[in-house]
Motif scaffolding. Structure first.
Motif, short mmCIF file in Angstrom:
data_model
loop_
_atom_site.label_atom_id
_atom_site.label_comp_id
_atom_site.label_asym_id
_atom_site.label_seq_id
_atom_site.Cartn_x
_atom_site.Cartn_y
_atom_site.Cartn_z
N LEU A 69 0.86 -1.18 0.00
CA LEU A 69 0.00 0.00 0.00
C LEU A 69 0.90 1.23 0.00
O LEU A 69 1.82 1.32 0.81
N VAL A 70 0.62 2.17 -0.92
CA VAL A 70 1.43 3.37 -1.06
C VAL A 70 0.51 4.58 -1.00
O VAL A 70 -0.56 4.60 -1.61
N ASN A 71 0.94 5.61 -0.27
CA ASN A 71 0.19 6.85 -0.21
C ASN A 71 0.20 7.48 -1.59
O ASN A 71 1.27 7.76 -2.14
N GLY A 72 -0.97 7.69 -2.17
CA GLY A 72 -1.08 8.20 -3.53
C GLY A 72 -0.68 9.65 -3.69
O GLY A 72 -0.46 10.12 -4.80
N VAL A 73 -0.53 10.39 -2.60
CA VAL A 73 -0.13 11.79 -2.67
C VAL A 73 1.38 11.93 -2.46
O VAL A 73 2.07 12.59 -3.23
N THR A 74 1.89 11.28 -1.42
CA THR A 74 3.31 11.44 -1.07
C THR A 74 4.21 10.37 -1.69
O THR A 74 5.42 10.54 -1.74
N GLY A 75 3.64 9.25 -2.09
CA GLY A 75 4.44 8.14 -2.60
C GLY A 75 5.07 7.31 -1.50
O GLY A 75 5.82 6.38 -1.77
N GLU A 76 4.75 7.61 -0.26
CA GLU A 76 5.32 6.90 0.88
C GLU A 76 4.72 5.50 1.00
O GLU A 76 3.50 5.33 0.90
N LEU A 77 5.59 4.52 1.22
CA LEU A 77 5.12 3.16 1.46
C LEU A 77 4.42 3.11 2.80
O LEU A 77 4.98 3.50 3.83
N MET A 78 3.17 2.67 2.81
CA MET A 78 2.38 2.65 4.04
C MET A 78 2.41 1.29 4.72
O MET A 78 2.47 1.21 5.94
N ASP A 79 2.31 0.23 3.93
CA ASP A 79 2.23 -1.11 4.50
C ASP A 79 2.52 -2.13 3.42
O ASP A 79 2.31 -1.87 2.23
N THR A 80 3.00 -3.29 3.82
CA THR A 80 3.19 -4.40 2.90
C THR A 80 2.65 -5.65 3.57
O THR A 80 2.60 -5.75 4.79
N LYS A 81 2.27 -6.57 2.76
CA LYS A 81 1.90 -7.89 3.27
C LYS A 81 2.70 -8.88 2.45
O LYS A 81 2.57 -8.94 1.23
N SER A 82 3.52 -9.63 3.14
CA SER A 82 4.42 -10.56 2.47
C SER A 82 3.70 -11.41 1.45
O SER A 82 4.09 -11.48 0.31
N PHE A 83 2.66 -12.09 1.86
CA PHE A 83 1.87 -12.84 0.89
C PHE A 83 0.59 -13.34 1.52
O PHE A 83 0.52 -13.61 2.70
N PRO A 102 -9.91 -1.91 5.24
CA PRO A 102 -9.69 -0.55 5.75
C PRO A 102 -8.92 0.40 4.82
O PRO A 102 -8.66 1.54 5.20
N VAL A 103 -8.57 -0.03 3.63
CA VAL A 103 -7.84 0.85 2.70
C VAL A 103 -8.70 2.07 2.42
O VAL A 103 -9.88 1.96 2.11
N TYR A 104 -8.10 3.27 2.57
CA TYR A 104 -8.87 4.49 2.40
C TYR A 104 -8.59 5.15 1.06
O TYR A 104 -7.64 4.81 0.37
N GLU A 105 -9.45 6.10 0.70
CA GLU A 105 -9.37 6.77 -0.59
C GLU A 105 -8.02 7.43 -0.80
O GLU A 105 -7.47 8.03 0.12
N GLY A 106 -7.49 7.29 -2.01
CA GLY A 106 -6.20 7.86 -2.35
C GLY A 106 -5.03 6.90 -2.13
O GLY A 106 -3.91 7.23 -2.48
N THR A 107 -5.29 5.73 -1.59
CA THR A 107 -4.23 4.74 -1.38
C THR A 107 -4.02 3.93 -2.64
O THR A 107 -4.98 3.40 -3.20
N LEU A 108 -2.77 3.83 -3.08
CA LEU A 108 -2.42 2.97 -4.21
C LEU A 108 -2.18 1.57 -3.68
O LEU A 108 -1.53 1.39 -2.67
N VAL A 109 -2.70 0.59 -4.40
CA VAL A 109 -2.55 -0.80 -4.01
C VAL A 109 -1.79 -1.52 -5.12
O VAL A 109 -2.28 -1.64 -6.24
N ALA A 125 -13.65 -10.54 -1.95
CA ALA A 125 -12.31 -10.12 -2.37
C ALA A 125 -12.35 -9.59 -3.80
O ALA A 125 -11.73 -8.55 -4.12
N LYS A 126 -13.08 -10.26 -4.68
CA LYS A 126 -13.21 -9.79 -6.06
C LYS A 126 -13.87 -8.41 -6.10
O LYS A 126 -13.46 -7.54 -6.86
N LYS A 127 -14.85 -8.20 -5.25
CA LYS A 127 -15.54 -6.90 -5.20
C LYS A 127 -14.57 -5.80 -4.72
O LYS A 127 -14.54 -4.71 -5.29
N LEU A 128 -13.76 -6.11 -3.70
CA LEU A 128 -12.79 -5.13 -3.21
C LEU A 128 -11.77 -4.75 -4.29
O LEU A 128 -11.47 -3.57 -4.48
#
Length: 191
Positions: A69-83, A102-109, A125-128
């Protein structure tokens, strides 16, 4: 294993791409349209500020879906999930849902599959993923190759998605299709 060479190339490409993102944000030398640059391949390495966060060398990527997960404004890495293991048991899909809800608007996935992205994928999951802009998530199958970059709150379908079906007649690597890769720019106004 015959996949080692191609996987190294994919990992190298992702490292370069994400270093490009961080570098352009830190130096402020993005394009005049203030864009985030990206290149993504799967499975991946995910670096930030020169530090690799996810890689096969660190042994923290694996079968299923690897997500950052990356902040879409700053480009900062917010979180990762190994797998998120999409093959064995129900823990992978349950953890995936807990991670994405809980991913909020503006977050790049950023998503890259390895081995199997779909066996345990359910309708929620498909819907998300569809809400993040994915088109291919609806047709993912066992051992398909899939990379995707989407965003919460995106108005349209994401153009940053590649999907190659697992087909024994066309697979490039014995039981697996070829690796997939995406490249492009994400304008801030899309978010």
């Amino acid at each position: 294993m015959r996949l080692a060479g191609p996987l190294r190339i994919v990992v190298f490409m992702l490292v370069l791409a994400l270093l490009w993102i961080v570098g352009s944000l830190v130096t402020g030398q993005g394009s005049p349209f203030n864009r985030l640059h990206l290149m993504l391949s799967g499975p991946q390495e995910l670096p930030t500020a020169g530090e690799v966060l996810m890689s096969s060398v660190k042994n923290n990527v694996g079968r299923g879906l690897n997500i950052a997960l990356v902040n879409g404004v700053t480009g900062e890495l917010m979180d990762t999930k190994s797998f998120f293991d999409m093959w064995a048991g129900d823990s992978g899909i349950n953890e995936l849902l807990k991670f994405l809800r809980p991913v909020y608007e503006g977050t790049l996935v950023f998503v890259a599959s390895y081995d199997d992205p779909a066996t345990k994928m359910n309708s929620e999951a498909k819907k998300l993923f569809s809400e993040l802009g994915s088109k291919a998530v609806q047709v993912l199958s066992f051992r398909d190759s899939w990379v995707f970059v989407g965003a919460k709150g995106i108005d349209n379908k994401s153009p940053f998605e590649q999907h190659v079906r697992n087909n024994k007649n066309t697979n490039k690597y014995e039981g697996w299709p070829e690796a997939v890769e995406i490249e492009g720019c994400i304008p801030h106004k899309v978010l």
